[in-house]
Scaffold this active site. Structure first.
Site, PDB file in Angstrom:
ATOM      1  N   SER A  55       0.837  -1.338   0.044  1.00 40.40           N
ATOM      2  CA  SER A  55      -0.092  -0.079  -0.031  1.00 40.40           C
ATOM      3  C   SER A  55       0.890   1.267   0.060  1.00 40.40           C
ATOM      4  O   SER A  55       0.389   2.410  -0.425  1.00 40.40           O
ATOM      5  CB  SER A  55      -1.028   0.018   1.156  1.00 40.40           C
ATOM      6  OG  SER A  55      -0.157   0.120   2.498  1.00 40.40           O
ATOM      7  N   ASP A 111      -3.974   7.786   7.980  1.00 44.08           N
ATOM      8  CA  ASP A 111      -4.683   6.900   9.055  1.00 44.08           C
ATOM      9  C   ASP A 111      -3.626   6.273   9.769  1.00 44.08           C
ATOM     10  O   ASP A 111      -2.509   6.919  10.014  1.00 44.08           O
ATOM     11  CB  ASP A 111      -5.393   6.001   8.122  1.00 44.08           C
ATOM     12  CG  ASP A 111      -4.444   4.925   7.149  1.00 44.08           C
ATOM     13  OD1 ASP A 111      -3.174   4.834   7.295  1.00 44.08           O
ATOM     14  OD2 ASP A 111      -5.137   4.446   6.224  1.00 44.08           O
ATOM     15  N   HIS A 133      -0.677   4.857   7.260  1.00 41.51           N
ATOM     16  CA  HIS A 133      -0.155   5.659   5.948  1.00 41.51           C
ATOM     17  C   HIS A 133       0.208   7.101   6.070  1.00 41.51           C
ATOM     18  O   HIS A 133      -0.756   7.636   6.717  1.00 41.51           O
ATOM     19  CB  HIS A 133      -1.162   5.280   4.740  1.00 41.51           C
ATOM     20  CG  HIS A 133      -1.284   3.969   4.573  1.00 41.51           C
ATOM     21  ND1 HIS A 133      -2.697   3.209   4.940  1.00 41.51           N
ATOM     22  CD2 HIS A 133      -0.542   2.853   3.934  1.00 41.51           C
ATOM     23  CE1 HIS A 133      -2.562   1.972   4.747  1.00 41.51           C
ATOM     24  NE2 HIS A 133      -1.458   1.594   3.899  1.00 41.51           N
TER      25      HIS A 133
END
Ligand SMILES: *[C@@H]1O[C@H](CO)[C@@H](O)[C@H](O)[C@H]1NC(C)=O
Ligand SMILES: *[C@@H]1O[C@H](CO)[C@@H](O)[C@H](O)[C@H]1NC(C)=O
Ligand SMILES: *[C@@H]1O[C@H](CO)[C@@H](O)[C@H](O)[C@H]1NC(C)=O
Ligand SMILES: *[C@@H]1O[C@H](CO)[C@@H](O)[C@H](O)[C@H]1NC(C)=O
Length: 360
Positions: free
Chosen positions: A58, A340, A343
């Site tokens: 991610s 978040d 990230h």
């Protein structure tokens, strides 16, 4: 001291001697990088790459993970860029985008979109990274790194990219720790950490060799960021303190990786085929320099996320059965380092990227 701490101390007394030899291993590009010290513009590479191929998770995914459970497709992801959720695990741009920009190319298209967009969009390379994945298989169904490289191999067999295309390209390999989250989630033991980390790094090194063997000129891998400083770990201290135990495990991974890259470069003779993007030092530099260096002063508390669930039962983007929001977003994502609990924000990545260049 609990057993895990004793074990870690043992590892570090064994491995810290290796640090003595590691001065020269944060190779960002040129083996002649001293020449570049006097230049105004800093570049990661000693050639101008024409294409970027991306593997990993991610931190690098720009839209491959289409799983309906993936937060990257939920509001408020993407609010800063492109303005709506579009597959990035951030409010905006991620590491891949900043690397592409500094090379001077557009962010490579996600593999998932290759057939949708038409072949002319393949010219900047391709992004095979899927959020949630690891070097080894994790709990998500998305393809692990080995399978991502298989996809790349299939694309090469389609002969769109020539040997000289590949020879002027760079691969970014992102490993942000999903293997280790998975290890914890599947009840890995404290004694098992050392062999498990070794296994992850060994497989990672095989992957890097394989990518290079397919003709890619330069392979850049991320060192693990300080996992113990992610909001998911620091929330127990109201986002004040990093978890040192977790960061020690990270340091062990990074040390093994650094040794492996020295060996790979020695074995390939050219000296700078493989390089490490040291996200550990870059994250730490941004945390430490808040308020001192221009560009990072805006992160008032860099460990606190901008978007979070209203309780630990929820996360950024969660809604209840009636569609009611179960999260809160800060007023200014541009003033937060973390988006978040895992990230960085777009501004966070911008600061990290600038710290990476300053480390040159
Ligand atoms: C990657 O995933 C494939 C398909 O699930 C699996 O066969 C393979 O063993 C995995 N590779 C690694 C290194 O875990
Ligand atoms: C891990 O342990 C927990 C609690 O003991 C258990 O509920 C869970 O099923 C275990 N998970 C795995 C993958 O073994
Ligand atoms: C730090 O992380 C370890 C490993 O995940 C965990 O066992 C420990 O409870 C954490 N410490 C704190 C203070 O949260
Ligand atoms: C570097 O490679 C040479 C052979 O090419 C080998 O003799 C030497 O031991 C290697 N050094 C390291 C540090 O791996």
């Amino acid at each position: 001291m609990d057993r895990q701490q004793q074990f870690l101390l043992y590892i570090f007394s064994c491995f810290s001697f290796l640090l003595l030899f590691s001065e020269n291993t944060r190779v960002y590009g040129s083996s002649h990088h001293h020449h570049h010290h006097h230049h105004r513009h800093r570049h990661l590479f000693d050639f101008r790459p024409s294409k970027l191929f991306v593997f990993g998770d991610s931190y690098a995914d720009t839209g491959n993970n289409r799983n309906s459970l993936a937060s990257s497709w939920k509001v408020p992801y993407g609010i800063t860029f492109p303005g709506k959720p579009a597959g990035r695990f951030s409010d905006g741009r991620v590491l891949t985008d900043f690397l592409a920009k500094s090379i001077g190319i557009k962010s490579p298209i996600p593999y998932r979109w290759r057939k949708v967009v038409g072949i002319e969009h393949w010219k900047n390379g391709m992004n095979f990274a899927y959020g949630g994945t690891g070097v080894l298989s994790t709990l998500v169904p998305e393809p692990n790194m080995t399978t991502q490289i298989d996809f790349f191999q299939d694309i090469i067999h389609e002969k769109f990219y020539s040997g000289s295309d590949l020879h002027s390209s760079v691969a970014l390999v992102s490993v942000a720790g999903n293997d280790y989250s998975n290890y914890i989630a599947t009840n890995g033991t404290a004694q098992g950490w050392q062999p498990f980390i070794t296994k992850v790094v060994n497989q990672l090194v095989m992957n890097m060799k394989r990518i290079h063997g397919m003709g890619v000129k330069k392979v850049v891998v991320t060192a693990l960021q300080p996992l113990g400083c992610l909001p998911r770990s620091t929330f127990t201290s109201s986002f004040q303190q990093c978890n040192g135990t977790e960061n020690e495990l990270v340091s062990f991974h990074n040390l093994l990786l650094q040794q492996a890259v020295i060996k790979l470069n020695n074995d390939t003779k050219k000296g700078s085929t493989f390089a490490i993007l040291d996200l550990y030092d870059a994250f730490m530099a941004v945390f430490k320099n808040k308020g001192e260096k221009p560009g990072s002063s805006k992160f008032v508390n860099p460990l606190k996320p901008c978007c979070a669930g209203i309780s630990t039962a929820y996360s950024c983007g969660s809604v209840d059965a009636n569609g009611a929001k179960k999260y809160a977003v800060c007023d200014d994502p541009g003033a937060a380092f973390f988006w978040d609990t895992v990230h960085p924000t777009q501004e966070g990545w911008r600061a990290v990227y600038s710290a990476l260049l300053q480390e040159l």
